[in-house]
Design an enzyme around this catalytic site. Structure first.
Site, PDB file in Angstrom:
ATOM      1  N   ASP A 330       0.846  -1.200   0.000  1.00 45.29           N
ATOM      2  CA  ASP A 330       0.000   0.000   0.000  1.00 45.29           C
ATOM      3  C   ASP A 330       0.878   1.246   0.000  1.00 45.29           C
ATOM      4  O   ASP A 330       2.082   1.182   0.223  1.00 45.29           O
ATOM      5  CB  ASP A 330      -0.954   0.018   1.200  1.00 45.29           C
ATOM      6  CG  ASP A 330      -0.229   0.203   2.509  1.00 45.29           C
ATOM      7  OD1 ASP A 330       0.768  -0.501   2.717  1.00 45.29           O
ATOM      8  OD2 ASP A 330      -0.651   1.042   3.326  1.00 45.29           O
ATOM      9  N   GLU A 331       0.228   2.386  -0.299  1.00 47.42           N
ATOM     10  CA  GLU A 331       0.867   3.695  -0.273  1.00 47.42           C
ATOM     11  C   GLU A 331       2.211   3.721  -1.014  1.00 47.42           C
ATOM     12  O   GLU A 331       3.245   4.065  -0.461  1.00 47.42           O
ATOM     13  CB  GLU A 331       1.028   4.174   1.187  1.00 47.42           C
ATOM     14  CG  GLU A 331      -0.340   4.349   1.853  1.00 47.42           C
ATOM     15  CD  GLU A 331      -0.281   5.070   3.187  1.00 47.42           C
ATOM     16  OE1 GLU A 331      -0.943   6.115   3.303  1.00 47.42           O
ATOM     17  OE2 GLU A 331       0.417   4.606   4.104  1.00 47.42           O
ATOM     18  N   TYR A 332       2.112   3.387  -2.304  1.00 46.43           N
ATOM     19  CA  TYR A 332       3.305   3.447  -3.141  1.00 46.43           C
ATOM     20  C   TYR A 332       3.197   4.657  -4.068  1.00 46.43           C
ATOM     21  O   TYR A 332       2.134   5.274  -4.187  1.00 46.43           O
ATOM     22  CB  TYR A 332       3.428   2.132  -3.928  1.00 46.43           C
ATOM     23  CG  TYR A 332       4.753   1.971  -4.627  1.00 46.43           C
ATOM     24  CD1 TYR A 332       5.938   1.954  -3.901  1.00 46.43           C
ATOM     25  CD2 TYR A 332       4.820   1.851  -6.017  1.00 46.43           C
ATOM     26  CE1 TYR A 332       7.161   1.816  -4.539  1.00 46.43           C
ATOM     27  CE2 TYR A 332       6.039   1.697  -6.667  1.00 46.43           C
ATOM     28  CZ  TYR A 332       7.212   1.690  -5.921  1.00 46.43           C
ATOM     29  OH  TYR A 332       8.411   1.554  -6.558  1.00 46.43           O
TER      30      TYR A 332
END
Ligand SMILES: *[C@@H]1O[C@H](CO)[C@@H](O)[C@H](O)[C@H]1NC(C)=O
Ligand SMILES: *[C@@H]1O[C@H](CO)[C@@H](O)[C@H](O)[C@H]1NC(C)=O
Ligand SMILES: *[C@@H]1O[C@H](CO)[C@@H](O)[C@H](O)[C@H]1NC(C)=O
Ligand SMILES: *[C@@H]1O[C@H](CO)[C@@H](O)[C@H](O)[C@H]1NC(C)=O
Ligand SMILES: *[C@@H]1O[C@H](CO)[C@@H](O)[C@H](O)[C@H]1NC(C)=O
Ligand SMILES: *[C@@H]1O[C@H](CO)[C@@H](O)[C@H](O)[C@H]1NC(C)=O
Ligand SMILES: *[C@@H]1O[C@H](CO)[C@@H](O)[C@H](O)[C@H]1NC(C)=O
Ligand SMILES: *[C@@H]1O[C@H](CO)[C@@H](O)[C@H](O)[C@H]1NC(C)=O
Ligand SMILES: *[C@@H]1O[C@H](CO)[C@@H](O)[C@H](O)[C@H]1NC(C)=O
Ligand SMILES: *[C@@H]1O[C@H](CO)[C@@H](O)[C@H](O)[C@H]1NC(C)=O
EC number: 3.2.1.52
Length: 708
Positions: A330-332
């Site tokens: 996540d959150e790339y």
């Protein structure tokens, strides 16, 4: 209690509600009474159907499912530990009088919310001769045992009748960020006992992460030194240097195995997560060439990145016993969606082949097909935030299976600008639209944008605690207290039960007191509010406990005279107690005769010290973090001291009467000196050893079970 006694009179712990009948358990257990009660005190045996004693649930989420016999053994221990019932285990193909018969039935009889068979269903019959549990599998039979313990409400009787029950969804439980906060193995095992009692079957443990890498502020060097952890510890040279914490804040293979098998023993599967390509600073700290400009992210196009992640997974896959493993994701960087897709699909192929098809993979919702992500349909999504995706449209309509971890139920330990610290019943019972929350509640703004309750792509729900502010923002047990009062209510909704808030509050304390395999409250049995009282009026090495509880202490090398404990040269007083959880008051008189720092009290969860070598402040230490007051005990002077826990506040009062001053221990929350906020810190009273390393005198040590 009012509602229950109104409905039940004094006859039993079961409730009729209108035309529908169920046991008032958490989750509720469908059950139709036939009149009268059976007293479990008459039980002599648990009889395991010998035809199925070695059977396991092949459909559960773990590769280490207990047999029917093993579940029966754990149930036998629980009957003893929580209800005080001693029963023998036997094997037979038939019932015996005054026995609980554990057998298996046709598992196609039990259906989930989408109408598919579930191995977690069971039926329960209570009649004159005892009880019959018929599980769709051994795991189903195990859940029935939870209903039985709860239905007694501690008084050993259960209504006669018949019921059949099955969970609506297959994945139910909790998520804990053990990447940014270390939790000892025993804590995780106790939490599994907690989850299991309410029929939650999943404990998702996040094993690597880092504090927020604030690019606006940090130099490259500061980023590279930011707190980051990888919690698994091995001496395998393939990953030498990845774990920089060493033994204290990591899990060895033996420890992780024990966590998984102790949890599985109670029907809870540990789902491990190793996070990449975002939240991957610990990997970049290990191999700096793999970082993007934001070094908390991996540069997927670097030729060594995917091989490095494969090496990590190749090393640790054999440690994991779940059928699903989690790679984070996540959150790339949103400009690198195709790299992301490539990474996820490569890892998916690798994990499947490396595990001989025994393990599938899960990721957090991050990039949607609309945004260009094209992840294999064999990967399941775990949704966490509607700003990242709309699970119904983005995943379910595209044929993906989705687990719900919407941030509506998110908690962040200690403090957060955006999320609460404590799960509330209100969210569970009233949800975002004034009705009970359910695993299909993904979009909390637009009710119509959610799938139907029976949508087969919804795997279930997992409630999360994140530790954005790291180790020192909370104590270990604060994670438990964040969930304590409301997670069981959520467990009812995750299963598909229908307990109301009033009903829940009427039974919660009673049920809570029956949870086996844990003492997360760090409760100490006591006849009165005074748990321990040492007056030091003894002439031997045994210090009499005047509370009436018999918690006598033992002196190791110290002198006792004139009602005073003389502490010097590393001598100490040992007690039979460990910790006391909230609320408590631990009071004593103390006179340090030297400014040399020493330990006043030490226990398994905490320590209370006067200084540490570089400071002299009164300080509590818990989970390796120190919480100091702006106060030092005066030397060569008697001081009356009370250490007190009230809810999540921990306070110290010094002096008495008009001269008393009360100070609160606080956690200074913030990352690397930025945005500091002071928040309450809840520390258990340390009780196992008194005075070790301290030089001075102590008198009149009293522990009470209330804050005063
Ligand atoms: C609660 O669920 C039971 C089955 O478990 C059902 O019979 C009953 O109608 C439900 N009650 C309410 C109030 O929804
Ligand atoms: C289980 O029940 C289904 C229908 O409910 C039936 O088709 C099947 O034969 C049964 N299996 C056994 C082993 O009894
Ligand atoms: C690590 O553990 C060892 C052994 O239990 C202990 O002596 C040491 O103080 C611990 N170190 C830290 C930083 O907690
Ligand atoms: C990522 O790695 C590739 C290949 O080594 C390299 O060309 C690129 O500059 C790297 N990107 C960054 C942001 O370092
Ligand atoms: C997504 O990947 C699948 C499998 O590799 C491929 O068949 C499909 O064409 C891809 N879709 C898009 C939109 O790229
Ligand atoms: C402290 O307790 C209060 C009251 O229960 C709760 O609202 C708050 O979230 C707690 N704070 C922390 C840091 O646990
Ligand atoms: C003592 O505590 C202070 C403040 O928490 C800390 O900065 C220091 O490193 C500690 N010293 C030792 C020797 O533990
Ligand atoms: C200690 O004093 C400082 C400065 O007044 C204050 O900011 C801090 O909150 C105090 N610490 C505690 C634990 O009260
Ligand atoms: C210790 O107490 C003094 C005041 O007595 C305060 O200035 C100092 O900041 C405190 N140290 C810590 C680590 O809190
Ligand atoms: C808490 O830990 C963080 C790193 O995780 C550190 O930056 C901060 O200074 C610590 N706070 C205190 C009060 O020790």
């Amino acid at each position: 209690m009012q509602l229950r006694s109104l409905l039940l009179g004094t006859t039993s712990a079961l409730a009729w509600l209108g035309a529908s009948a169920r046991l008032l358990t958490v989750p509720t257990t469908p059950f139709t009474e036939t009149g009268g009660t059976y007293d479990l005190a008459q039980l002599t045996h648990i009889v395991v159907d010998s035809r199925y004693a070695d059977e396991v649930d092949h459909n559960s989420q773990t590769w280490i499912p207990p047999t029917l016999q093993q579940f029966a053994e754990t149930f036998q221990e629980d009957l003893k530990s929580v209800l005080g019932l001693t029963v023998q285990l036997a094997k037979s193909t038939k019932r015996k009088p005054n026995a609980i018969f554990l057998t298996l039935g046709n598992n196609t009889d039990f259906k989930d919310v989408a109408g598919r068979p579930t191995s977690e269903g069971y039926s329960l019959k209570v009649d004159n001769r005892g009880l019959v549990i018929t599980g769709a599998s051994p795991l189903g039979a195990w859940w029935a045992t939870r209903s039985i313990i709860q239905a007694t409400a501690g008084d050993s009787t259960i209504a006669k009748g018949l019921g059949a029950d099955a969970p609506g969804w297959g994945t139910r439980g909790a998520f804990l960020d053990a990447g940014r906060h270390y939790y000892p193995p025993d804590f995780l095992i106790e939490m599994c006992s907690y989850l299991s009692f309410f029929k939650q079957n999943t404990f998702h443990i996040h094993l690597s992460d880092n504090l927020y890498n604030n690019l606006d502020i940090y130099s490259h060097e500061q980023s590279m030194n930011l707190a980051a952890a990888f919690r698994l510890l091995t001496d395998d040279p393939a990953v030498a240097g990845l774990n920089r914490h060493g033994a204290n804040e990591s899990y060895t293979r033996e420890q992780f195995d024990n966590i998984q098998s102790q949890c599985a023993r109670r029907g809870v599967t540990v789902i491990p997560e190793i996070e990449a390509p975002g939240h991957a600073l610990v990997i970049v700290q290990w191999k700096p060439e793999l970082g993007l400009e934001d070094v908390s992210m991996l540069n997927i196009s670097h030729p060594d990145t995917i091989p490095t992640m494969k090496t990590i997974w190749k090393t640790f896959l054999p440690w994991f016993h779940s059928k699903v493993v989690h790679i984070g994701a996540d959150e790339y960087d949103s400009s690198l969606v195709s790299d992301y897709t490539h990474f996820v699909n490569e890892m998916n192929t690798f994990i499947r082949s490396e595990s001989n098809g025994q393990k599938s993979m899960r990721i957090w919702g991050t990039f949607t097909p609309k945004e260009g992500a094209n992840v294999s349909k064999s990967v399941s999504y775990q949704h966490w935030d509607v700003s990242a995706d709309e699970p119904y449209y983005d995943y379910i309509m595209n044929g993906y299976n989705v687990l719900n971890s919407d941030d509506y139920m998110y908690l962040v330990g200690g403090w957060s600008g955006s999320f609460p610290q404590t799960l509330t019943q209100d969210k569970v019972f009233n949800g975002p639209y004034g009705e009970a929350y359910s695993p299909v509640t993904f979009d909390t703004k637009k009710k119509g944008d959610n799938p139907a309750r029976n949508n087969p792509h919804v795997l279930g729900e997992i409630a999360a605690i994140w530790n954005d502010y790291g180790q020192n923002s909370t104590t270990v047990l604060q994670a438990y207290y964040s969930w304590r009062n409301a997670l069981p209510a959520l467990a009812d909704k995750q299963w598909g039960g229908n307990i109301t808030q009033d009903e829940y509050n009427s039974v919660f304390d009673t049920l809570h007191a029956l949870i086996p395999g844990q003492n997360l409250d760090r409760k100490i049995p006591s006849k009165t509010d005074t748990i321990l009282k040492y007056a030091f009026d003894d002439s031997s090495n045994t210090i009499t406990d005047h509370s009436g509880n018999g918690y006598h202490g033992t002196i190791h090398g110290c002198k006792v005279s004139d009602s005073t404990l003389h502490l010097a040269d590393g001598c100490y007083l040992e007690t039979p107690l460990g910790s006391k959880g909230r609320d408590y008051t631990l009071s004593f008189r103390v006179k340090p005769t030297s400014s040399t720092p020493g330990t006043l009290f030490a226990g398994p969860d905490s320590m209370f010290v006067n200084g540490n070598g570089s400071i002299t402040n009164a300080t509590l230490i818990s989970g390796g973090s120190a919480y100091s007051l702006n106060y030092t005990l005066p030397v060569q002077q008697w001081t009356d001291v009370s250490l007190m826990a009230h809810g999540n506040k921990t306070m110290l009062t010094v002096g008495n009467g008009k001269k008393a001053t009360t100070m609160e221990f606080l956690a200074k929350i913030g990352v690397n000196g930025e945005y500091h906020v002071w928040a309450p810190i809840a520390v258990e009273a340390p009780l196992a050893r008194i005075g070790e390393g301290f030089t001075g005198l102590m008198q009149n040590i009293v522990l009470k079970g209330t804050a005063s």
